[in-house]
Design an enzyme around this catalytic site. Sequence first.
Site, short mmCIF file in Angstrom:
data_model
loop_
_atom_site.label_atom_id
_atom_site.label_comp_id
_atom_site.label_asym_id
_atom_site.label_seq_id
_atom_site.Cartn_x
_atom_site.Cartn_y
_atom_site.Cartn_z
N HIS A 99 -1.82 12.06 -3.74
CA HIS A 99 -1.23 13.36 -4.10
C HIS A 99 -1.85 13.88 -5.39
O HIS A 99 -2.47 13.12 -6.15
CB HIS A 99 0.29 13.28 -4.21
CG HIS A 99 0.85 12.41 -5.30
ND1 HIS A 99 1.39 12.92 -6.45
CD2 HIS A 99 0.96 11.07 -5.41
CE1 HIS A 99 1.86 11.93 -7.21
NE2 HIS A 99 1.59 10.80 -6.60
N HIS A 119 6.34 8.71 -15.22
CA HIS A 119 7.08 9.98 -15.09
C HIS A 119 7.60 10.53 -16.43
O HIS A 119 8.56 11.30 -16.45
CB HIS A 119 8.21 9.86 -14.08
CG HIS A 119 7.72 9.70 -12.67
ND1 HIS A 119 8.56 9.63 -11.59
CD2 HIS A 119 6.47 9.61 -12.15
CE1 HIS A 119 7.86 9.50 -10.47
NE2 HIS A 119 6.58 9.47 -10.79
N GLU A 163 4.24 15.27 -3.48
CA GLU A 163 4.60 13.87 -3.23
C GLU A 163 5.81 13.48 -4.05
O GLU A 163 6.72 12.80 -3.59
CB GLU A 163 3.42 12.95 -3.56
CG GLU A 163 3.63 11.49 -3.16
CD GLU A 163 4.23 10.62 -4.25
OE1 GLU A 163 4.47 9.43 -3.97
OE2 GLU A 163 4.49 11.10 -5.38
#
Length: 703
Positions: A337, A511, A384
Amino acid sequence: MKTLRGDRRFWGMVFSVLVIPLPLLAQDWESQILQVPQPDSCRATLFRLTEEPHVAGTEEGYRVVQYIQNRLQAFGLQPEIVAYDVYLPYPRTVRLTVTRPDSFVGPTPETGFPMDKDSYASNVFPGFNAYSPDGEAQGQVVYVNYGRPEDYETLRRLGVDVRGKIVLARYGKVFRGVKAKVAEENGAVGLLIYSDPADDGYMKGDIYPDGPYRPEFGVQRGSIQYMFLYPGDPLTPGVAATGEAKRIDPAEAENLPAIPTLPISYGDARRILQHLGGPNVPQHWQGGLPFAYHTGPGAAEVSIEVKMDYQIRPIWNVIAKIPGSQYPDQWVVVGNHHDAWTYGAVDPSSGTTVVLEAARTLAALVKQGYRPRRTIVFAFWDGEEYGLLGSTEWVEAHRDFLRKNAVAYVNIDVGVAGKNFGASATPGLKLLIQDILARVNDPKNGRPLLEQVWRTQNKKKKQLPPGLFTRDSLYLRFGHLGSGSDYTAFFDHAGVPSLSMGFGGPYGVYHAIYDNFYWMSHFGDPEFLYHAAMARIAALTAHRLANAEIVPFDIAQYAREMLKHAEKLQKTFGEEGVPEDMHLGGIIETCRNWLDEARALGGLSDLPADLNRDIVNEMIMEIERLFLSERGLPGRPWYKHQLFAPGLYTGYAARAYPGIFYFMKRKDWDKLAAEIALVQERLARALQKTRELRELLQSAGKN
Ligand SMILES: [Zn+2]
C-alpha cells in the site's frame, strides 16, 4: 603438442569474452537482478514518499499516487490509476477529558523535537481510531490489559464488572479491532487504547529521538474495522466499490464497530491508570508505568468524545505490468500500500520503496531484452490502513480472473524496520522464500541471508545443517498468513498463493508522527542497505515465479503443515469437551496419505523433455484453489479459504482449520461433525490431484 599460449587469436578470444556484456553472453538475468538495486536510489525514493503525511483519499495522498505513477513511467512501464469510491471517515473532534480526581482536557498532541522538523507537522491527523462511531461516553474506568476475551474472564474472576464502564486496554497481542469487538461484547460503553511503555516504549530501549522506541506522547493511530468479518469498503462487501456498485446502509455494515474508541499515549493514560481502585492486577498485567496497576474502577472518571466526518471518498491504486511472453494471462502480483497514517517511513513507504526499486530493476532488464514467461504486475494499494480497502476492492473486481490465473501474490508492507528478515506465507511458497535467501546476501557481513536467518532462528546450534544450501527441504521457520496487510483478499478470498516479507527491527513508532525519514535514517536503515537487499529479494521472487518452467509451489510442505495442525487441534478436543467419538482421525490420515504422495512426486526440476509443462502447472496451481468454499467460513462468508483465516479473536494471527475451531469453541457438535467432513473432503481432493500429478509424471517416464 602445440599450445595456444602466446597465440594472438587466443588472447583475442579471451579479451572478447571479457568485454561482451553479460546479458548477451548468457542471459544470466538473476545475476543482473542482484546488481541493479542501489541504496542511494532507495534513499531518494523514500525521501520523496515521506515528504508529507499522506492519508488515503487526501490531496497529499494523491500527490504520492502521482509520484509513483511518474516513477513507473520513467522506468518505461505504463501505469494506470484505478479508483474506487469507499466509505472513509476523517476525524473532526477527538477529545479525552479526565473529570476526576484531576481535571484535564486532552489528548496531548505528540511532542515536537528540534532535530526532527517533521515532528512539528500541523497537517497530520490527531490520534484517532478509524471507523469508531460518533459518540460520547463517560464514567468510571476499568483496565482490561490487552482487551482479549481471556482478560475479561480474569476480571470476572476478580469480581470486576465492566458493564457501563469505559475500558482502558493496552495495545499489543491482538488486532485493535478485536479489542473494540470484545469491549462491545462485554458491555463497555467506550474504549481507550494506549501504548504501554512495556510494549513499545522505554522498557524496550531508548525512546525517540534518542532511540527508536515510542516516547511519552507518541500515539498509535489505526483502524478498528472488524476486518476479521470482512475487510474492504464497509458498504460493498464482496463486490468492488465502483461508482455504480450497490451500497448497503452503514447501519447494516457488520464490519463497523459500535462503541466510541480513542487511542492515547502513555503520557495521557497514566493520568487515569494511577487513579484506578479495585484489586491489584495479576502480575503479567502490570505494564511499565512507575506504580502498581489496579483493575479499577475507582476515583478516575473520564469522558470520550468522537466526531468523524464520514463520506464516500475516492481512493487510488496504481497498477503497472510487464507482460508475459508465453502466458500473458498468468499473473504474478507484487504489491504494497502507499497510504500512511502519518509520514509512514516504515509503514508503508519502506515497502513502497522496495516495490518501486524492484520495478526499476526488472524494467531495466526489459530494456535489455528480458521477457518473463508470465505477466508481472506491480500494485500500489490505497486505503490499506483503513481496512485493506484498495487491495480488497481490486481483488473483488477481478476475483474470477485471479482465481483462475493468478500464480502468486507477493506482499511487501513494512519492507524495512531493521535487520531481521521475516516472512509469512502459504505453506506452498515457503521453500521458494528459502531458495531466494540462499541467493541474496546480508549487507551486514556479505554472507547469504539464508545462513543469517538460520543462525537467528537457531541460536543454540553452532553447525549449519549440511543440507542447508541443497534446496532439499525447508530449514527456516516462517509464519502463517493471518491478516493485517494486503495479502488478505488474495489469499483468503481468492485463493491465490501468497507471501508477505520484510526486515523487522526495533520499531517503536508504529503509526505515530515519528514514523518519518529522520527515524529511518537514524534507526531503521541509516545506509539503506537493507532496502536494497529487500528490493533484490522482491525482484528475484517475482522473477522466479514469473519465469520458472514449473511453478515453485511445494505441495509436500502444505501436506506436512496441515498434518501438524490437525494433530495439534485433535489434542485440544479433550480439553474442549468434544464427544469422544468425534475426532480428526480422518483428516489426519488424509494428510498423511497426501504427504506420502507429495513426497513420491519428488522434485520437479528434471522432467522429461516431451512432458507438457502447461498441464503440470495447471495441476499445481489448482491445489490452493481446492481449499476455497463458496459458502465461506461460518459467521463470515467473505472468507473463502477453509484451511487458514485470521483468528476471530486475534485478528492478526492466523488460525488453521478455522471452521472446525469455530464450532469446537461453540460446542455445536452436529455442525462440528459436518465441518470436519467438509474439510476432509477438500483435503482428499488435494490428495487426489497430487496422485494424478504423480501418475502423469510416471507415465511420462519420470523416475
Ligand atoms: Zn502497512
